[in-house]
Design a protein around this motif. Sequence first.
Motif, mmCIF file in Angstrom:
data_model
loop_
_atom_site.group_PDB
_atom_site.id
_atom_site.type_symbol
_atom_site.label_atom_id
_atom_site.label_comp_id
_atom_site.label_asym_id
_atom_site.label_seq_id
_atom_site.Cartn_x
_atom_site.Cartn_y
_atom_site.Cartn_z
ATOM 1 N N ASP A 44 15.573 -72.429 -14.349
ATOM 2 C CA ASP A 44 16.262 -73.479 -13.596
ATOM 3 C C ASP A 44 15.643 -73.511 -12.196
ATOM 4 O OD1 ASP A 44 18.097 -74.925 -11.953
ATOM 5 O OD2 ASP A 44 19.756 -74.440 -13.304
ATOM 6 N N ILE A 45 15.133 -74.662 -11.781
ATOM 7 C CA ILE A 45 14.432 -74.764 -10.503
ATOM 8 C C ILE A 45 15.322 -74.354 -9.328
ATOM 9 C CG2 ILE A 45 15.053 -77.194 -10.059
ATOM 10 C CD1 ILE A 45 12.084 -77.529 -9.096
ATOM 11 N N ARG A 46 16.627 -74.371 -9.529
ATOM 12 C CA ARG A 46 17.552 -73.987 -8.458
ATOM 13 C C ARG A 46 17.815 -72.485 -8.438
ATOM 14 N NH1 ARG A 46 22.034 -77.946 -10.711
ATOM 15 N NH2 ARG A 46 21.211 -76.846 -12.547
ATOM 16 N N GLN A 47 17.378 -71.786 -9.498
ATOM 17 C CA GLN A 47 17.610 -70.340 -9.596
ATOM 18 C C GLN A 47 16.404 -69.658 -10.241
ATOM 19 O OE1 GLN A 47 21.352 -69.446 -11.567
ATOM 20 N NE2 GLN A 47 22.280 -71.316 -10.801
ATOM 21 N N PRO A 48 15.226 -69.739 -9.635
ATOM 22 C CA PRO A 48 14.031 -69.166 -10.251
ATOM 23 C C PRO A 48 13.883 -67.670 -10.028
ATOM 24 C CG PRO A 48 13.445 -70.169 -8.166
ATOM 25 C CD PRO A 48 14.925 -70.425 -8.361
ATOM 26 N N LEU A 49 13.039 -67.073 -10.858
ATOM 27 C CA LEU A 49 12.625 -65.672 -10.712
ATOM 28 C C LEU A 49 13.789 -64.696 -10.642
ATOM 29 C CD1 LEU A 49 9.544 -65.895 -8.326
ATOM 30 C CD2 LEU A 49 9.562 -65.526 -10.791
ATOM 31 N N LYS A 50 14.705 -64.817 -11.603
ATOM 32 C CA LYS A 50 15.760 -63.825 -11.735
ATOM 33 C C LYS A 50 15.181 -62.581 -12.421
ATOM 34 C CE LYS A 50 19.055 -66.312 -9.943
ATOM 35 N NZ LYS A 50 19.665 -65.939 -8.642
ATOM 36 N N GLU A 51 15.987 -61.551 -12.560
ATOM 37 C CA GLU A 51 15.515 -60.277 -13.116
ATOM 38 C C GLU A 51 14.873 -60.453 -14.489
ATOM 39 O OE1 GLU A 51 17.247 -55.852 -14.387
ATOM 40 O OE2 GLU A 51 18.569 -57.351 -13.499
ATOM 41 N N PHE A 52 15.527 -61.246 -15.356
ATOM 42 C CA PHE A 52 14.986 -61.447 -16.697
ATOM 43 C C PHE A 52 13.620 -62.132 -16.640
ATOM 44 C CE2 PHE A 52 14.455 -64.472 -20.231
ATOM 45 C CZ PHE A 52 14.341 -63.584 -21.290
ATOM 46 N N ASP A 53 13.482 -63.135 -15.755
ATOM 47 C CA ASP A 53 12.222 -63.854 -15.617
ATOM 48 C C ASP A 53 11.094 -62.905 -15.215
ATOM 49 O OD1 ASP A 53 13.708 -66.206 -16.077
ATOM 50 O OD2 ASP A 53 14.147 -66.377 -13.929
ATOM 51 N N PRO A 59 -1.240 -65.131 -21.503
ATOM 52 C CA PRO A 59 -1.060 -66.225 -20.550
ATOM 53 C C PRO A 59 0.393 -66.707 -20.532
ATOM 54 C CG PRO A 59 -2.971 -66.615 -21.948
ATOM 55 C CD PRO A 59 -2.224 -65.461 -22.552
ATOM 56 N N ALA A 60 0.867 -67.095 -19.366
ATOM 57 C CA ALA A 60 2.244 -67.588 -19.238
ATOM 58 C C ALA A 60 2.252 -68.871 -18.414
ATOM 59 C CB ALA A 60 3.141 -66.540 -18.594
ATOM 60 N N HIS A 61 3.141 -69.769 -18.788
ATOM 61 C CA HIS A 61 3.278 -71.045 -18.081
ATOM 62 C C HIS A 61 4.752 -71.227 -17.741
ATOM 63 C CE1 HIS A 61 2.113 -75.031 -16.797
ATOM 64 N NE2 HIS A 61 2.998 -75.605 -17.588
ATOM 65 N N ILE A 62 5.050 -71.291 -16.451
ATOM 66 C CA ILE A 62 6.434 -71.404 -16.002
ATOM 67 C C ILE A 62 6.835 -72.871 -15.885
ATOM 68 C CG2 ILE A 62 8.009 -70.971 -14.080
ATOM 69 C CD1 ILE A 62 6.387 -68.446 -13.470
ATOM 70 N N LEU A 63 7.943 -73.217 -16.521
ATOM 71 C CA LEU A 63 8.533 -74.543 -16.356
ATOM 72 C C LEU A 63 9.732 -74.410 -15.430
ATOM 73 C CD1 LEU A 63 8.720 -76.302 -19.855
ATOM 74 C CD2 LEU A 63 6.932 -76.462 -18.124
ATOM 75 N N LEU A 64 9.665 -75.028 -14.277
ATOM 76 C CA LEU A 64 10.815 -75.069 -13.375
ATOM 77 C C LEU A 64 11.649 -76.271 -13.799
ATOM 78 C CD1 LEU A 64 9.017 -74.242 -10.009
ATOM 79 C CD2 LEU A 64 10.414 -72.708 -11.420
ATOM 80 N N LYS A 77 15.043 -78.774 -14.904
ATOM 81 C CA LYS A 77 16.131 -79.500 -14.223
ATOM 82 C C LYS A 77 15.698 -79.996 -12.848
ATOM 83 C CE LYS A 77 19.445 -76.618 -16.738
ATOM 84 N NZ LYS A 77 20.682 -75.829 -16.700
ATOM 85 N N ALA A 78 14.406 -80.378 -12.760
ATOM 86 C CA ALA A 78 13.863 -80.839 -11.488
ATOM 87 C C ALA A 78 14.505 -82.144 -11.035
ATOM 88 C CB ALA A 78 12.347 -81.017 -11.600
ATOM 89 N N ASP A 79 15.140 -82.850 -11.964
ATOM 90 C CA ASP A 79 15.826 -84.088 -11.586
ATOM 91 C C ASP A 79 17.031 -83.818 -10.693
ATOM 92 O OD1 ASP A 79 18.307 -84.117 -13.858
ATOM 93 O OD2 ASP A 79 16.469 -83.103 -14.464
ATOM 94 N N LYS A 80 17.444 -82.556 -10.605
ATOM 95 C CA LYS A 80 18.570 -82.194 -9.740
ATOM 96 C C LYS A 80 18.161 -82.107 -8.269
ATOM 97 C CE LYS A 80 21.290 -81.505 -13.329
ATOM 98 N NZ LYS A 80 22.428 -82.413 -13.629
ATOM 99 N N LEU A 81 16.838 -82.126 -8.010
ATOM 100 C CA LEU A 81 16.337 -82.026 -6.646
ATOM 101 C C LEU A 81 15.444 -83.212 -6.328
ATOM 102 C CD1 LEU A 81 15.233 -78.263 -6.489
ATOM 103 C CD2 LEU A 81 17.408 -79.246 -5.730
ATOM 104 N N LYS A 82 15.273 -83.523 -5.048
ATOM 105 C CA LYS A 82 14.306 -84.515 -4.630
ATOM 106 C C LYS A 82 12.910 -83.895 -4.700
ATOM 107 C CE LYS A 82 17.438 -87.187 -1.690
ATOM 108 N NZ LYS A 82 17.693 -87.735 -0.339
#
Length: 214
Positions: free
Chosen positions: A122-131, A144-149, A151-156
């Motif tokens: 969730d772009i509003r709560q990135p890089l938590k312990e599990f992440d 290789p890893a690709h991070i999707l942030l 719920k970006a529509d929740k932010l400008k």
Amino acid sequence: MADSNPERINFRDVQFLTSAPTLDECPEDSGAEVAFAGRSNAGKSSAINALTGNKKLARTSKTPGRTQLINFFRISDQQRLVDLPGYGYAKVARSMKDEWQRHLAFYLEHRECLRGLVLLMDIRQPLKEFDQQMLTWAVSGGLPAHILLTKADKLKNGPANNTRFAVEKALREQGLDTGVSVQIFSSTKKTGLDKLERKLGEWLALEESPPEAD
């Protein structure tokens, strides 16, 4: 090095293949797989459904954390998407959560056909312990890893991009940036969908067999 112009995959033809409660019951370890992982509120099922254009392919739930199985989706005979169990908000015993983590770790470390990991946050709560734990497993194993942030529509756009920059900086500082890319994504508005498709296409490209000698 991945082909810069891999054959475009039609993700609209993806179909459910099977669910596996343990690794012993997973499909044969051959071909190419890409796994999707994320905390239970990261929007993983919504992202898979947006990618495939099928709102019912990966179950979405108002009770996060209900997916306890490893779900496989068929792209072709030798290409699959994998939905790994969500983690974070499930109201289950700690022992069950520990069991999920053991399965996740074993899958990431031993699945030979695994080409990459899509990690949703969730772009509003990135890089938590599990992440960070998932990224540590991936980087240490050379996956290789690709991070999707999500719920970006929740932010400008400005704050969303600032979060992406902050995540990339944090990864560099923690030594978790090797083979890791980051993008902004919204399942609702399909933001970043083309970029995700290109990344998956690179990872899932099947190597052509060399011609036989005369």
